[in-house]
Every structure is written in structure tokens, then in C-alpha cells.
Design a protein around this motif. Structure first.
Motif, PDB file in Angstrom:
ATOM      1  N   ALA A   1       0.834  -1.207   0.000  1.00 54.82           N
ATOM      2  CA  ALA A   1       0.000   0.000   0.000  1.00 54.82           C
ATOM      3  C   ALA A   1       0.867   1.256   0.000  1.00 54.82           C
ATOM      4  O   ALA A   1       0.577   2.226  -0.726  1.00 54.82           O
ATOM      5  N   LEU A   2       1.922   1.261   0.792  1.00 54.09           N
ATOM      6  CA  LEU A   2       2.808   2.428   0.862  1.00 54.09           C
ATOM      7  C   LEU A   2       3.593   2.607  -0.439  1.00 54.09           C
ATOM      8  O   LEU A   2       3.811   3.732  -0.894  1.00 54.09           O
ATOM      9  N   VAL A   3       4.025   1.491  -1.023  1.00 52.06           N
ATOM     10  CA  VAL A   3       4.703   1.561  -2.322  1.00 52.06           C
ATOM     11  C   VAL A   3       3.753   2.152  -3.366  1.00 52.06           C
ATOM     12  O   VAL A   3       4.122   3.037  -4.150  1.00 52.06           O
ATOM     13  N   GLY A   4       2.502   1.666  -3.370  1.00 46.78           N
ATOM     14  CA  GLY A   4       1.508   2.163  -4.320  1.00 46.78           C
ATOM     15  C   GLY A   4       1.215   3.642  -4.125  1.00 46.78           C
ATOM     16  O   GLY A   4       1.073   4.387  -5.101  1.00 46.78           O
ATOM     17  N   LEU A   5       1.146   4.087  -2.859  1.00 49.32           N
ATOM     18  CA  LEU A   5       0.895   5.503  -2.574  1.00 49.32           C
ATOM     19  C   LEU A   5       2.050   6.362  -3.082  1.00 49.32           C
ATOM     20  O   LEU A   5       1.830   7.428  -3.672  1.00 49.32           O
ATOM     21  N   THR A   6       3.272   5.908  -2.862  1.00 49.40           N
ATOM     22  CA  THR A   6       4.445   6.646  -3.350  1.00 49.40           C
ATOM     23  C   THR A   6       4.384   6.805  -4.863  1.00 49.40           C
ATOM     24  O   THR A   6       4.595   7.903  -5.405  1.00 49.40           O
ATOM     25  N   MET A   7       4.094   5.709  -5.565  1.00 48.18           N
ATOM     26  CA  MET A   7       4.030   5.753  -7.030  1.00 48.18           C
ATOM     27  C   MET A   7       2.890   6.652  -7.498  1.00 48.18           C
ATOM     28  O   MET A   7       3.042   7.388  -8.488  1.00 48.18           O
ATOM     29  N   ALA A   8       1.762   6.623  -6.789  1.00 49.70           N
ATOM     30  CA  ALA A   8       0.627   7.470  -7.168  1.00 49.70           C
ATOM     31  C   ALA A   8       0.981   8.944  -7.052  1.00 49.70           C
ATOM     32  O   ALA A   8       0.650   9.748  -7.939  1.00 49.70           O
ATOM     33  N   VAL A   9       1.665   9.312  -5.964  1.00 51.06           N
ATOM     34  CA  VAL A   9       2.083  10.710  -5.788  1.00 51.06           C
ATOM     35  C   VAL A   9       3.023  11.128  -6.917  1.00 51.06           C
ATOM     36  O   VAL A   9       2.897  12.217  -7.493  1.00 51.06           O
ATOM     37  N   ILE A  10       3.967  10.237  -7.261  1.00 49.99           N
ATOM     38  CA  ILE A  10       4.946  10.563  -8.300  1.00 49.99           C
ATOM     39  C   ILE A  10       4.268  10.761  -9.655  1.00 49.99           C
ATOM     40  O   ILE A  10       4.625  11.659 -10.436  1.00 49.99           O
TER      41      ILE A  10
ATOM     42  N   GLY B   1       6.818  12.206  -3.137  1.00 49.08           N
ATOM     43  CA  GLY B   1       6.375  10.872  -2.771  1.00 49.08           C
ATOM     44  C   GLY B   1       7.034  10.375  -1.502  1.00 49.08           C
ATOM     45  O   GLY B   1       6.384   9.808  -0.608  1.00 49.08           O
ATOM     46  N   ILE B   2       8.345  10.602  -1.393  1.00 52.78           N
ATOM     47  CA  ILE B   2       9.082  10.178  -0.196  1.00 52.78           C
ATOM     48  C   ILE B   2       8.590  10.928   1.033  1.00 52.78           C
ATOM     49  O   ILE B   2       8.358  10.335   2.101  1.00 52.78           O
ATOM     50  N   LEU B   3       8.394  12.234   0.901  1.00 54.48           N
ATOM     51  CA  LEU B   3       7.983  13.051   2.044  1.00 54.48           C
ATOM     52  C   LEU B   3       6.562  12.717   2.497  1.00 54.48           C
ATOM     53  O   LEU B   3       6.295  12.615   3.706  1.00 54.48           O
ATOM     54  N   VAL B   4       5.645  12.531   1.550  1.00 55.55           N
ATOM     55  CA  VAL B   4       4.251  12.228   1.899  1.00 55.55           C
ATOM     56  C   VAL B   4       4.155  10.900   2.636  1.00 55.55           C
ATOM     57  O   VAL B   4       3.518  10.792   3.698  1.00 55.55           O
ATOM     58  N   VAL B   5       4.783   9.873   2.099  1.00 56.45           N
ATOM     59  CA  VAL B   5       4.711   8.547   2.721  1.00 56.45           C
ATOM     60  C   VAL B   5       5.460   8.527   4.051  1.00 56.45           C
ATOM     61  O   VAL B   5       4.996   7.909   5.028  1.00 56.45           O
TER      62      VAL B   5
ATOM     63  N   ALA C   1       8.766   3.781   0.658  1.00 54.81           N
ATOM     64  CA  ALA C   1       8.798   5.013  -0.131  1.00 54.81           C
ATOM     65  C   ALA C   1       9.922   4.973  -1.157  1.00 54.81           C
ATOM     66  O   ALA C   1       9.745   5.361  -2.319  1.00 54.81           O
ATOM     67  N   LEU C   2      11.080   4.477  -0.748  1.00 55.72           N
ATOM     68  CA  LEU C   2      12.227   4.407  -1.646  1.00 55.72           C
ATOM     69  C   LEU C   2      12.022   3.320  -2.700  1.00 55.72           C
ATOM     70  O   LEU C   2      12.440   3.480  -3.853  1.00 55.72           O
TER      71      LEU C   2
END
Length: 342
Positions: free
Chosen positions: A158-167, A183-187, A329-330
Motif C-alpha cells: 500500500a505504501l509503495v503504491g501511494l508513493t508511485m501514485a504521488v509521483i 512521494g518520499i515526504l508524503v509517505v 517510499a524508496l
């Protein structure tokens, strides 16, 4: 108006450098483990090689540091002879690379055909993707690695997906701020303030340390040492330059500019010589971080220099903050790099 444009460019370079520096930390630590050395050996290499090649190299915007392609060769040398033999090998590797640049042999990379170039880029994308899968595994008491339990795996995905969505979504709103950094900062903020249990940089290893110190490698200076290190130095020099020059060609195509291949060979060699004397594991250009940098809008040398200085600051002063960044996030950033690279 011109001054405002220049300030905007400088801001973009600094933010791109910060983004790259955050992505460099887990990569440098992971590659140090692959090579069988301490995490700081990888981090020092990422700082010194990144700083020197950004300052003197032939391709502005390209990022260099500790890489997996070199680490897999180094592991046998470290296992059989110790870390000091690695340092003296990296020094010899750098001398060979400088000689290749001075002899103007870097231009031979022009002989590489487009199919080989495509194969190289896609192959590296696959390698980067497979390297990220280790983040979805946990180490057992017996040292074996297995996939995370379902609950932890769900959080991670879920966190990986959120990072990619922000990017992917942020550039549709604004291109002022680098999407990868956002993406890194939000997650990271979500994980820290919501108390979400997930793997962080600090769970892998501490990145706290001091300044790298000059030291002559403690090895016997005789023909037996030369016999041991010369084959490794030749292999490492070749792999390092091939990866660096092919990455340079890729960045040339992305930016529609032209880098200086022989200058890059000399710069890579000089960086490795310095790194060997200061306790680093050596390295070369990094396609993943270079793409992050270019896609974040960087075009000058400033971004690479800033990335290296941020990395040093993390080691000296900011380790407690950086160690709280979730690995998810990374990983999300690197998955976006994989898709873009393919």
C-alpha cells in the motif's frame, strides 16, 4: 526575468539533489552488504565518487556511486583477502580507468549498437526491479530470508503504491516540486505521524558516522599482492566504464545533449583512486539515480554535488531523521524508475 529563471533552475537542482541523496542511502548500504563490507564503506563511496564525478565528469546530471554490478565482483576479493585488499584494488582500478581516458579510448563506446544499448538498459531495469524485491523479505533466526507476513506485506504494498501514485499524479498539478521527493515526504510523514508499523532505513542499518579519513591500505606491497588484485582491478575497471559510458549515452538521449566520454573516464578513475585512500568501496555511474535526477529536472553539475553533500550531512548529522524514512517510499521511487527505464 533572467535572474528569476536562474534562481528557479538552482532551486530545481537542489531539490533534485536532495531526492537523489535519499535514494542513494539504501542502495549504498545494500551494495555494501553484497560486497561483504560495512555500510559506511558503501556510503563513503557514494559520497566521494558522487561528488568528484559531478564536479569533474563529462556528463552533467549523471549520478555515480556504489553499484551492485561492481559489488558482486568485490565479494570474492573481500571474502578471501580482507577489506584492505579491496581498497588497494579500487585504487588500481581507478588508475586503469584514468589511463583509458587519457588514451582517448572512451570513444570506443560508439561501436556499441542500438540493440545492445536497449538490452543494457532493459537488463539494468530488471536488475533494479529484482533488487527491490529483497525489501519485501524478512530475515529469519537461521539467517534465511522469506516473504513478509501477509499483514506487513499489505502495508508495504500500500505504501509503495501511494508513493508511485504521488509521483505520477503530482506533475499534473504542479511541476515546481520534484515528484519523487514529494512521494518520499508524503509517505514518510504518513508513517511517522500515523505510527504505521513498517520497515525503515534504520531497520536495515545505522548510517551514522564521521568524516572519511585518509589511510594507505594495509597490504604487503609485493608481486603476490599484484597477482591477487590485478585481475579484479581490470574486471572492475571494465565493468565500471562500460556501465558509466552506456549510462552517459542514455542521459545524452534523454537530454538531447552530448557528454564527454574520455573526460568521464578520467573523472571516474580519479574518483575511485581517492575513494580507495579514504575507505570507500569504489563505484561507477548509477542508471537509476541518474534517471531520477534527470526526471526531477536537473541539468547542471550542481544537483550531483548537492546530492553528495546531502549524503555526507546525513552521515554526520541527520542519521536519526533519515533512518525513519520507510523503505516502501524508496522502493516506490525505484519502481517508477524501473518502468521509465524499460
Amino acid at each position: 526575468m533572467l535572474e528569476l529563471s536562474r534562481l528557479a533552475r538552482i532551486r530545481t537542482e537542489i531539490l533534485a539533489g536532495l531526492t537523489v541523496s535519499l535514494a542513494l542511502v539504501p542502495e549504498a548500504v545494500a551494495f555494501a552488504f553484497v560486497a561483504g563490507v560495512e555500510p559506511l564503506v558503501g556510503l563513503y563511496a557514494a559520497f566521494m565518487i558522487g561528488f568528484i564525478t559531478s564536479l569533474t565528469g563529462g556528463r552533467p546530471g549523471m549520478i555515480s556511486g556504489a553499484t551492485g554490478s561492481l559489488a558482486v565482483v568485490m565479494v570474492a576479493l573481500v571474502r578471501d583477502n580482507g577489506v584492505d585488499f579491496l581498497f588497494i584494488t579500487v585504487i588500481l582500478m581507478g588508475i586503469i580507468q584514468m589511463a583509458i581516458g587519457l588514451l582517448k579510448l572512451g570513444n570506443l563506446i560508439r561501436m556499441v549498437s542500438y540493440p545492445v544499448m536497449f538490452g543494457f538498459v532493459n537488463g539494468l531495469a530488471i536488475v533494479i526491479f529484482l533488487a527491490q524485491l529483497e525489501s519485501f523479505k524478512a530475515e529469519g533466526a537461521d539467517g534465511s530470508h522469506s516473504w513478509l507476513p501477509m499483514g506487513e506485506m499489505g502495508i508495504m504494498l500500500a505504501l509503495v503504491g501511494l508513493t508511485m501514485a504521488v509521483i505520477y499524479l503530482l506533475p499534473r498539478v504542479t511541476k515546481v516540486f520534484p515528484a519523487a521527493l514529494a512521494g518520499i515526504l508524503v509517505v514518510s510523514a504518513l508513517v511517522i505521524f500515523a505510527g504505521i508499523p513498517t520497515i525503515t532505513v534504520g531497520d536495515i542499518s545505522s548510517i551514522s558516522g564521521g568524516l572519511p579519513l585518509f589511510r594507505i591500505p594495509d597490504v604487503p606491497f609485493n608481486m603476490e599482492t599484484v597477482r591477487i588484485i590485478l585481475p579484479f582491478a581490470l574486471i572492475l575497471a571494465g565493468i565500471g566504464l562500460i556501465e558509466s559510458l552506456l549510462t552517459l549515452n542514455l542521459i545524452d538521449g534523454m537530454t538531447e545533449t552530448k557528454g564527454q566520454k574520455n573526460r568521464e573516464c578520467i573523472s571516474q578513475g580519479a574518483a575511485n583512486v581517492v575513494t580507495g585512500f579514504f575507505g570507500g568501496m569504489g563505484g561507477c555511474a548509477m542508471i537509476g539515480q541518474s534517471i531520477i535526477n534527470i526526471k526531477s529536472g536537473a541539468r547542471w553539475r550542481l544537483s550531483g554535488i548537492v546530492a553528495a553533500l546531502f549524503l555526507l550531512a546525513f552521515i554526520l548529522f541527520g542519521s536519526s531523521l533519515i533512518e525513519r524514512i520507510p523503505i516502501a517510499a524508496l522502493v516506490g521511487v525505484m519502481f517508477v524508475v524501473v518502468i521509465g527505464t524499460m
